[in-house]
Design an enzyme around this catalytic site. Structure first.
Site, PDB file in Angstrom:
ATOM      1  N   ARG A 112       0.818  -1.223   0.000  1.00 16.50           N
ATOM      2  CA  ARG A 112       0.000   0.000   0.000  1.00 16.50           C
ATOM      3  C   ARG A 112       0.851   1.272   0.000  1.00 16.50           C
ATOM      4  O   ARG A 112       1.844   1.344   0.717  1.00 16.50           O
ATOM      5  CB  ARG A 112      -0.907  -0.001   1.237  1.00 16.50           C
ATOM      6  CG  ARG A 112      -1.926  -1.113   1.173  1.00 16.50           C
ATOM      7  CD  ARG A 112      -2.763  -1.266   2.426  1.00 16.50           C
ATOM      8  NE  ARG A 112      -3.805  -2.275   2.187  1.00 16.50           N
ATOM      9  CZ  ARG A 112      -3.618  -3.599   2.367  1.00 16.50           C
ATOM     10  NH1 ARG A 112      -2.469  -4.060   2.810  1.00 16.50           N
ATOM     11  NH2 ARG A 112      -4.590  -4.445   2.085  1.00 16.50           N
ATOM     12  N   GLU A 116       5.193 -12.990   0.029  1.00 13.89           N
ATOM     13  CA  GLU A 116       5.497 -11.996  -1.003  1.00 13.89           C
ATOM     14  C   GLU A 116       6.823 -11.305  -0.713  1.00 13.89           C
ATOM     15  O   GLU A 116       6.911 -10.482   0.191  1.00 13.89           O
ATOM     16  CB  GLU A 116       4.367 -10.960  -1.067  1.00 13.89           C
ATOM     17  CG  GLU A 116       2.976 -11.566  -1.237  1.00 13.89           C
ATOM     18  CD  GLU A 116       1.874 -10.660  -0.688  1.00 13.89           C
ATOM     19  OE1 GLU A 116       1.770  -9.511  -1.118  1.00 13.89           O
ATOM     20  OE2 GLU A 116       1.126 -11.109   0.199  1.00 13.89           O
ATOM     21  N   ASP A 163      -1.430 -11.114   8.220  1.00 20.71           N
ATOM     22  CA  ASP A 163      -1.331 -10.262   7.036  1.00 20.71           C
ATOM     23  C   ASP A 163      -0.295  -9.229   7.448  1.00 20.71           C
ATOM     24  O   ASP A 163      -0.628  -8.103   7.820  1.00 20.71           O
ATOM     25  CB  ASP A 163      -2.677  -9.631   6.682  1.00 20.71           C
ATOM     26  CG  ASP A 163      -2.581  -8.800   5.414  1.00 20.71           C
ATOM     27  OD1 ASP A 163      -1.501  -8.814   4.797  1.00 20.71           O
ATOM     28  OD2 ASP A 163      -3.561  -8.135   5.045  1.00 20.71           O
ATOM     29  N   HIS A 189       2.146 -12.835  -6.218  1.00 23.33           N
ATOM     30  CA  HIS A 189       1.137 -13.100  -5.187  1.00 23.33           C
ATOM     31  C   HIS A 189       0.659 -14.557  -5.215  1.00 23.33           C
ATOM     32  O   HIS A 189      -0.532 -14.837  -5.046  1.00 23.33           O
ATOM     33  CB  HIS A 189      -0.039 -12.137  -5.329  1.00 23.33           C
ATOM     34  CG  HIS A 189      -0.582 -11.676  -4.015  1.00 23.33           C
ATOM     35  ND1 HIS A 189      -1.028 -12.566  -3.068  1.00 23.33           N
ATOM     36  CD2 HIS A 189      -0.707 -10.447  -3.475  1.00 23.33           C
ATOM     37  CE1 HIS A 189      -1.430 -11.882  -2.011  1.00 23.33           C
ATOM     38  NE2 HIS A 189      -1.244 -10.594  -2.227  1.00 23.33           N
TER      39      HIS A 189
HETATM   40  C1  GLA Z   1      -1.384  -8.566   0.512  1.00 28.12           C
HETATM   41  C2  GLA Z   1      -1.886  -7.595   1.533  1.00 28.12           C
HETATM   42  C3  GLA Z   1      -3.240  -8.015   2.036  1.00 28.12           C
HETATM   43  C4  GLA Z   1      -4.208  -8.261   0.910  1.00 28.12           C
HETATM   44  C5  GLA Z   1      -3.580  -9.195  -0.102  1.00 28.12           C
HETATM   45  C6  GLA Z   1      -4.394  -9.332  -1.351  1.00 28.12           C
HETATM   46  O1  GLA Z   1      -1.078  -9.776   1.072  1.00 28.12           O
HETATM   47  O2  GLA Z   1      -1.004  -7.490   2.619  1.00 28.12           O
HETATM   48  O3  GLA Z   1      -3.750  -7.039   2.914  1.00 28.12           O
HETATM   49  O4  GLA Z   1      -4.533  -7.037   0.293  1.00 28.12           O
HETATM   50  O5  GLA Z   1      -2.332  -8.709  -0.510  1.00 28.12           O
HETATM   51  O6  GLA Z   1      -5.693  -9.584  -1.079  1.00 28.12           O
END
Ligand code: GLA
Length: 342
Positions: free
Chosen positions: A79, A307, A246, A178
């Site tokens: 983000r 990731e 996450d 991803h």
């Molecule tokens: C990454 C982000 C998550 C989500 C996924 C896709 O892992 O950290 O918050 O947005 O991508 O859904």
């Protein structure tokens, strides 16, 4: 070594191609021209093959949910707060796609594009390179970017993913994959073990934007410095809003591999090597049965995305790294995945 091409689907009048690369050990990967997506990772189980990636059977399914299943992510992973960042002393704003923020390259990120491709084969490896020119007007980032995404499968059961970018203006480049893995024969990854060479993770605000603060993992469920069972770690997070991982780990890439995922029951494992300074771990906490995966309806914890990237929202935080792609300079990022069943 073998390469096969097929039509996967048609999307908005375009054929979406599926290209399958197979090595001499009957390990295979398949890729889609939509999103330069890693669609399958097929590993041999007796005389059959088993897919260890989450995937969908249509282009529509790939594009109609927020989870970027298997897709290439760019120009910037993660983000960007308010879609705004400093570049060369100026404040640059790019299109947003998650409230006020820009997630995974924004509304016209790498995952939304149909890529051209060509393939290459030798005695030891087989590869496919997706390529795409992305104009400033197309995704709203500065500069016209020439990008490639190359997947190489070799006879050591390694998948090497290489991203290159070159732009006619200074821009940002922080790509990743991803892919969501599930190595086991069960529907979730709760029985997997995870080890990450990281002693710190990022504090985030309620919109999952890094605050800039690093938190120690020691003595918390975030500590994967030694093997930890994901089911236990996720259980320890049931009191949180996310109810799972996450999270963004800071990696010091002097120790490789940076992460190991293993399934003790089947003895399958995957390691990832990369020189980037971050690993995002997402345990698909919010998946629901509305997601029609090839393996059946979605459910929480059915896969884990690992990731490898540079710490996100990079230009807004001193010390997070440098994701500026200087004008007319080609930059390459490599992520290597090693599969084993020993
Ligand atoms: C990454 C982000 C998550 C989500 C996924 C896709 O892992 O950290 O918050 O947005 O991508 O859904």
């Amino acid at each position: 070594m073998n390469i096969e091409e097929a039509i996967f689907d048609t999307y908005q009048g375009h054929s979406i191609h599926k290209i399958t690369l197979t090595n001499d050990n009957n390990v295979a990967i398949s890729l889609l021209s939509l999103g330069a997506t890693w669609h399958e990772f097929l590993v041999p189980i007796q005389d059959k093959q088993k897919n260890i990636l989450l995937n969908f059977s249509t282009a529509h399914d790939y594009l109609s949910n927020p989870f970027y299943i298997g897709m290439a992510i760019g120009r910037t992973a993660g983000r960007i707060k308010n879609g705004t960042f400093p570049l060369n002393g100026q404040s640059v704003t790019v299109p947003t796609n998650e409230g006020q923020n820009t997630l995974h390259g924004g509304p016209s990120g790498f995952n939304t594009l149909i890529w051209d491709y060509n393939s290459c084969q030798s005695d030891e490896a087989v590869s496919i390179t997706f390529s795409r020119s992305i104009s400033h007007n197309e995704d709203g980032f500065p500069g016209d970017l020439a990008a490639t995404v190359t997947y190489t499968l070799d006879n050591h059961n390694r998948v090497t993913l290489q991203f290159t970018g070159e732009s006619n203006e200074d821009t940002l480049f922080n790509p990743t994959s991803h892919a969501y893995f599930n190595l086991s024969d069960s529907k979730t990854i709760l029985g997997h073990q995870l080890m990450i060479t990281s002693s710190e993770y990022l504090e985030m605000d309620s919109e999952k934007i890094p605050t800039g603060k690093l938190l120690p993992v020691k003595g918390t469920p975030f500590d994967f410095t030694t093997n930890q069972q994901l089911g236990d770690a996720i259980q320890a997070l049931q009191g949180t809003t996310e109810k799972g991982f996450d999270d963004i780990y800071k990696i010091t890439p002097n120790q490789q591999p940076i992460v190991k995922l293993s399934d003790p029951t089947s003895h399958r494992s995957l390691t990832i090597s990369s020189s980037r300074n971050a690993l995002v771990v997402f345990t698909s906490n919010s998946f629901t049965k509305n997601l029609a995966f090839n393996s059946g309806p979605g459910e929480p914890y059915m896969g884990i995305a690992l990731e490898s990237q540079t710490l996100p929202d990079t230009p807004n935080h001193p010390g997070f790294g440098d994701v500026v792609l200087p004008k007319n300079q080609k930059v390459t990022h490599t992520i290597m995945y090693q599969y084993s069943d020993k």
